[in-house]
Design a protein around this motif. Structure first.
Motif, PDB file in Angstrom:
ATOM      1  N   VAL B  63       0.929  -1.231  -0.096  1.00  0.00           N
ATOM      2  CA  VAL B  63      -0.026   0.055  -0.136  1.00  0.00           C
ATOM      3  C   VAL B  63       0.996   1.243   0.040  1.00  0.00           C
ATOM      4  CG1 VAL B  63      -1.936  -0.996   1.087  1.00  0.00           C
ATOM      5  CG2 VAL B  63      -0.229  -0.173   2.526  1.00  0.00           C
ATOM      6  N   PRO B  64       0.587   2.439  -0.635  1.00  0.00           N
ATOM      7  CA  PRO B  64       1.315   3.466  -0.812  1.00  0.00           C
ATOM      8  C   PRO B  64       1.278   4.333   0.355  1.00  0.00           C
ATOM      9  CG  PRO B  64      -0.880   4.006  -1.553  1.00  0.00           C
ATOM     10  CD  PRO B  64      -0.848   2.558  -1.347  1.00  0.00           C
ATOM     11  N   VAL B  65       0.745   4.148   1.441  1.00  0.00           N
ATOM     12  CA  VAL B  65       0.554   4.898   2.702  1.00  0.00           C
ATOM     13  C   VAL B  65       0.421   3.779   3.770  1.00  0.00           C
ATOM     14  CG1 VAL B  65      -0.237   6.863   4.096  1.00  0.00           C
ATOM     15  CG2 VAL B  65      -0.435   6.755   1.744  1.00  0.00           C
ATOM     16  N   PRO B  66       1.253   3.848   4.670  1.00  0.00           N
ATOM     17  CA  PRO B  66       1.134   2.725   5.793  1.00  0.00           C
ATOM     18  C   PRO B  66      -0.317   2.360   6.434  1.00  0.00           C
ATOM     19  CG  PRO B  66       3.247   3.889   6.120  1.00  0.00           C
ATOM     20  CD  PRO B  66       2.239   4.574   5.032  1.00  0.00           C
ATOM     21  N   THR B 251      -5.724  10.858   1.976  1.00  0.00           N
ATOM     22  CA  THR B 251      -4.765  10.463   3.066  1.00  0.00           C
ATOM     23  C   THR B 251      -5.503  11.202   4.254  1.00  0.00           C
ATOM     24  OG1 THR B 251      -3.232  12.315   3.105  1.00  0.00           O
ATOM     25  CG2 THR B 251      -2.823  10.504   1.539  1.00  0.00           C
ATOM     26  N   GLU B 252      -5.131  10.631   5.357  1.00  0.00           N
ATOM     27  CA  GLU B 252      -5.835  10.941   6.819  1.00  0.00           C
ATOM     28  C   GLU B 252      -5.218  12.311   6.864  1.00  0.00           C
ATOM     29  OE1 GLU B 252      -5.012   8.128   9.829  1.00  0.00           O
ATOM     30  OE2 GLU B 252      -5.007   9.705  11.484  1.00  0.00           O
ATOM     31  N   GLU B 253      -3.744  12.374   6.701  1.00  0.00           N
ATOM     32  CA  GLU B 253      -3.200  13.638   7.114  1.00  0.00           C
ATOM     33  C   GLU B 253      -3.875  14.738   6.075  1.00  0.00           C
ATOM     34  OE1 GLU B 253       1.139  13.260   6.459  1.00  0.00           O
ATOM     35  OE2 GLU B 253       1.540  15.283   7.359  1.00  0.00           O
ATOM     36  N   ALA B 254      -3.994  14.616   4.682  1.00  0.00           N
ATOM     37  CA  ALA B 254      -4.635  15.520   3.872  1.00  0.00           C
ATOM     38  C   ALA B 254      -6.179  15.904   4.407  1.00  0.00           C
ATOM     39  CB  ALA B 254      -4.624  15.224   2.608  1.00  0.00           C
ATOM     40  N   HIS B 301       2.516  11.880   0.818  1.00  0.00           N
ATOM     41  CA  HIS B 301       3.418  10.523   1.207  1.00  0.00           C
ATOM     42  C   HIS B 301       3.921   9.945  -0.297  1.00  0.00           C
ATOM     43  CE1 HIS B 301       1.676  10.241   5.142  1.00  0.00           C
ATOM     44  NE2 HIS B 301       0.700  10.743   4.666  1.00  0.00           N
ATOM     45  N   GLY B 302       4.264  10.870  -0.922  1.00  0.00           N
ATOM     46  CA  GLY B 302       5.271  10.326  -2.323  1.00  0.00           C
ATOM     47  C   GLY B 302       4.256   9.753  -3.437  1.00  0.00           C
ATOM     48  N   ALA B 308      -3.639   9.416  -5.519  1.00  0.00           N
ATOM     49  CA  ALA B 308      -4.126  10.040  -4.266  1.00  0.00           C
ATOM     50  C   ALA B 308      -5.593  10.455  -4.374  1.00  0.00           C
ATOM     51  CB  ALA B 308      -3.364  11.484  -3.758  1.00  0.00           C
ATOM     52  N   GLU B 309      -5.889  10.937  -5.580  1.00  0.00           N
ATOM     53  CA  GLU B 309      -7.256  11.359  -5.765  1.00  0.00           C
ATOM     54  C   GLU B 309      -8.411  10.131  -5.771  1.00  0.00           C
ATOM     55  OE1 GLU B 309      -8.859  13.985  -6.447  1.00  0.00           O
ATOM     56  OE2 GLU B 309     -10.680  13.512  -7.720  1.00  0.00           O
TER      57      GLU B 309
END
Lengths: 256, 460
Positions: B63-66, B251-254, B301-302, B308-309
């Motif tokens: 997965v791209p983000v843990p 993402t959670e952070e976004a 996250h790179g 991401a969309e």
């Protein structure tokens, strides 16, 4: 209460600068209106490429002028990351002190907006902040909203107010936003800011109304020691316009 | 894990699945800004070759983000439907692309597959598809939703009426809304982006929208596009809230950058469900997205912006929304530089949203600092209409005077209805006929503003 009398397009067009009641050609818009739109688009494109001229601000004292790491307008448009960082020379030009707030007049995507609205809002603001320690005025070139965080950090200010040109529109290419950030930190999230937008002379928010709204925000932020989405505007008049984000992708309306 | 491909005797190596995805993306300014774009066109084609050979199962493991640190990843993995995935479980990304285009793969098959595809699988396959492929597959997929009318029916296309005003003047908003209704726009939603976050002001706007809707008995839903936490307060205060709006990201952070989390969306979803205001359906959520939002919050996250969309669509589908749209050209040229990039992104977003099972719409738009103009928007609206888009956004004369960008005009919706034969939602169409706003051929008449009386408030 609504008005039940018959209405005309002329009467309705007095209520908004939106392009309503346009004459038609088949399904679409008449040629004259289409050409007028194309003219407005080219004018707005011109506003994006214009640079900020400090001499046109008519300031009584010379401000501290800073620039971002973006070298020209083209790079500024393509690279918002560079627009959020001070150039090395600019960083050294900001003397550290102890301030409650720093005001920054920034070009953003419309230097014309900053030139026209910035000094007016500042003049209206000063009498409302008599007990505040206000840092010397900063003028920022090729600036995004977050550049203010680094400016405030260098100066030692608890709060930064970015007075920044918005994306030019077709009806108005000179609209300014205020972004207020309490406890600004480099790399912080935009949800930590409050925004007052659409400050302009074509039916937008007046400089006085914007100053009143900002004064409320500043005083409330000082009391609560935070800013951002949790600082909801509970004032009761429309004039006291506050917006944490435009809700259209939050995003770079003024080039965050 | 590393990946590679051979092309013309040259070996192309990639350090991770995330890098393969990013390098395989068509060129766009946002990926270059993020430093994740392919360094040259050969590497891009090499990455597509590598991507085509990657089994779909790989996406369940890499997965791209843990998983541990991102609730969107947890949502994607935990909600994956293995039974729905089974028909394609043996395929590579390249296999999936060809299978999607096969005549035997019909809309019902794709609808059943949706819960079995993760966001990253969908993003991956889109990178192997040309613009016409994105149109052809999306066109097969029907996503129906409902509140006061039915959206997404075959042969239909909805429209959002967006009557924004720079200082939220109620007569100003009402005048733009009247113009739109007289031009047959607004069945998807009448949705206002408020200039102010003032709660009393928000309530006033909602009451005005409700008054117009009830007075003229219009089968539509209304929405104030304010922060979800504001809408929660408005519901508590018994303001007439039809739909809950929120901008979301992948993402959670976004999402934290937007001041939201899955739990607050869930709270708002439940609160809106409990109001029971829908008459023909119960979809109450409205989401907007757009490539670049994660990078804009420095929370990508790179990942490339298109991957991401699609993760934002995974967030959206957890809440059975009535409407989802990408605001494709709004975010600016640092993410999508010109008309070519905006058009490609619009087609990708629509295809990916539909394949994920979402009622996908689009704000076909651009800003004044982008290299684009209304001709580019004409192209994109016609392509999306061909692709069977659920709804498009329209503003008076293409000019949003509050957000300072250009979208479609109310007239453009009429142009699409004439060119492609797409009709408004049936309930709204009946209303247009009953009010004699359309002629015998179903075309919008040149309507006088006096037809819908009593719409304009006397005072701000």
């Amino acid at each position: 209460m609504t008005d039940d009398r018959p209405v005309s397009w002329q009467g309705l067009q007095a209520r908004t600068s939106a392009r309503i009641g346009l004459p038609r050609a088949g399904d679409t818009i008449s040629g004259a209106a289409v050409r007028e739109f194309q003219y407005a688009h080219v004018r707005a494109r011109h506003a994006v490429s214009t640079t900020l001229d400090t001499s046109r601000l008519n300031l009584s004292q010379p401000p501290i002028e800073v620039e971002s790491r973006a070298r020209d307008r083209e790079e500024y448009v393509r690279r918002p990351d560079l627009g959020r960082q001070l150039s090395d020379r600019s960083r050294e030009s900001l003397p550290h002190g102890q301030y409650d707030v720093v005001f920054v007049i920034a070009d953003g995507l419309s230097a014309l907006a900053a030139e026209q609205q910035g000094p007016a809002v500042l003049a209206a603001m000063m009498p409302l902040l008599t007990d505040w320690r206000i840092a010397p005025l900063v003028v920022a070139h090729r600036a995004r909203v977050a550049l203010g965080d680094e400016i405030a950090t260098c100066l030692g200010a608890r709060c930064v107010v970015m007075m920044i040109g918005e994306r030019p529109g077709l009806r108005c290419a000179e609209s300014m936003s205020l972004y207020m950030t309490w406890n600004p930190q480099i790399g912080m999230r935009d949800s930590g800011r409050n925004c007052i937008s659409n400050i302009h002379g074509h039916g937008g928010l007046s400089a006085m109304a914007a100053a009143n709204a900002l004064a409320w925000l500043l005083k409330t932020a000082r009391t609560r020691n935070y800013s951002g989405v949790n600082l909801k505007d509970e004032t009761c008049t429309i004039e006291q316009t506050v917006r944490p984000d435009p809700q259209k992708m939050l995003s770079d309306k003024s080039g965050q | 894990m590393s990946y590679h491909a051979f092309l013309g005797g040259e070996k192309f190596c990639f350090s991770s699945l995330k890098q393969v995805l990013a390098y395989a993306s068509p060129y766009r300014s946002g990926d270059e800004l993020a430093g994740v774009a392919a360094p040259d066109p050969l590497q891009r084609i090499g990455a597509r070759e590598a991507l085509a050979n990657i089994p779909l199962r790989t996406f369940l493991n890499e997965v791209p983000v843990p998983y541990e640190t991102d609730e969107v990843t947890r949502l994607i993995i935990d909600s994956h439907d293995a039974a729905a995935f089974a028909p394609v479980a043996h395929m590579t990304v390249g296999d999936l692309r060809d299978w999607l285009l096969d005549h035997e793969t019909d809309g019902a098959t794709l609808a059943a597959l949706a819960p079995g595809l993760t966001a990253e699988m969908v993003a991956a396959v889109s990178k192997l598809m040309r613009n016409q492929d994105l149109v052809a597959v999306a066109r097969k997929i029907t996503v129906r939703t409902a509140f006061r009318n039915m959206q997404g029916l075959p042969g239909r296309m909805g429209s959002r009426l967006q009557p924004n005003h720079p200082v939220d003047s109620l007569p100003g908003i009402a005048a733009s809304m009247l113009d739109g209704l007289l031009l047959g726009v607004g069945d998807a939603v009448v949705g206002i982006n408020p200039a102010s976050d003032n709660m009393a002001n928000a309530s006033d706007i909602l009451h005005m929208l409700e008054d117009v809707r009830v007075r003229h008995d219009i089968p539509i839903q209304t929405c104030l596009l304010t922060h979800v936490t504001n809408t929660l307060q408005l519901m508590e205060r018994n303001a007439p809230v039809d739909l809950v709006f929120q901008s979301i990201s992948g993402t959670e952070e976004a999402n934290a950058g937007f001041g939201i989390s899955l739990s607050v969306l869930s709270e708002a979803h439940m609160a809106s469900q409990s109001l029971g205001r829908g008459t023909v359906g119960t979809n109450t959520m409205y989401f907007e997205t757009g490539q670049g939002s994660a990078l804009s919050a420095n929370a990508h996250h790179g990942m490339d912006q298109q991957t991401a969309e699609v993760r934002a669509y995974a967030v959206a589908r957890a809440f059975s929304p009535l409407l989802v749209n990408t605001v494709v050209g709004f975010i600016g040229p640092e993410y999508l530089y010109d008309g070519r990039q905006i058009i490609r992104a619009g087609l990708e977003d629509h295809f990916c949203g539909k394949l994920m099972g979402l009622p996908m719409g689009c704000d076909v738009c651009y800003t004044n600092h982008a290299e684009a103009d209304q001709d580019d928007m004409d192209n994109l609206m016609m392509l999306l209409c061909t692709a069977g888009i659920n709804f498009l956004i329209a503003v008076p004369g293409s000019d949003d005077i509050m957000l300072n960008y250009q979208s479609l005009s109310y007239h453009d919706i009429q142009t699409l209805r004439s060119l492609f034969g797409v009709r408004a939602a049936p309930e709204f169409e009946e209303w247009l006929i009953a009010r004699e706003l359309v002629d015998a051929k179903g075309r919008i008449r040149v309507n006088s503003p006096s037809i819908l009386s009593g719409m304009i408030p006397c005072h701000d």
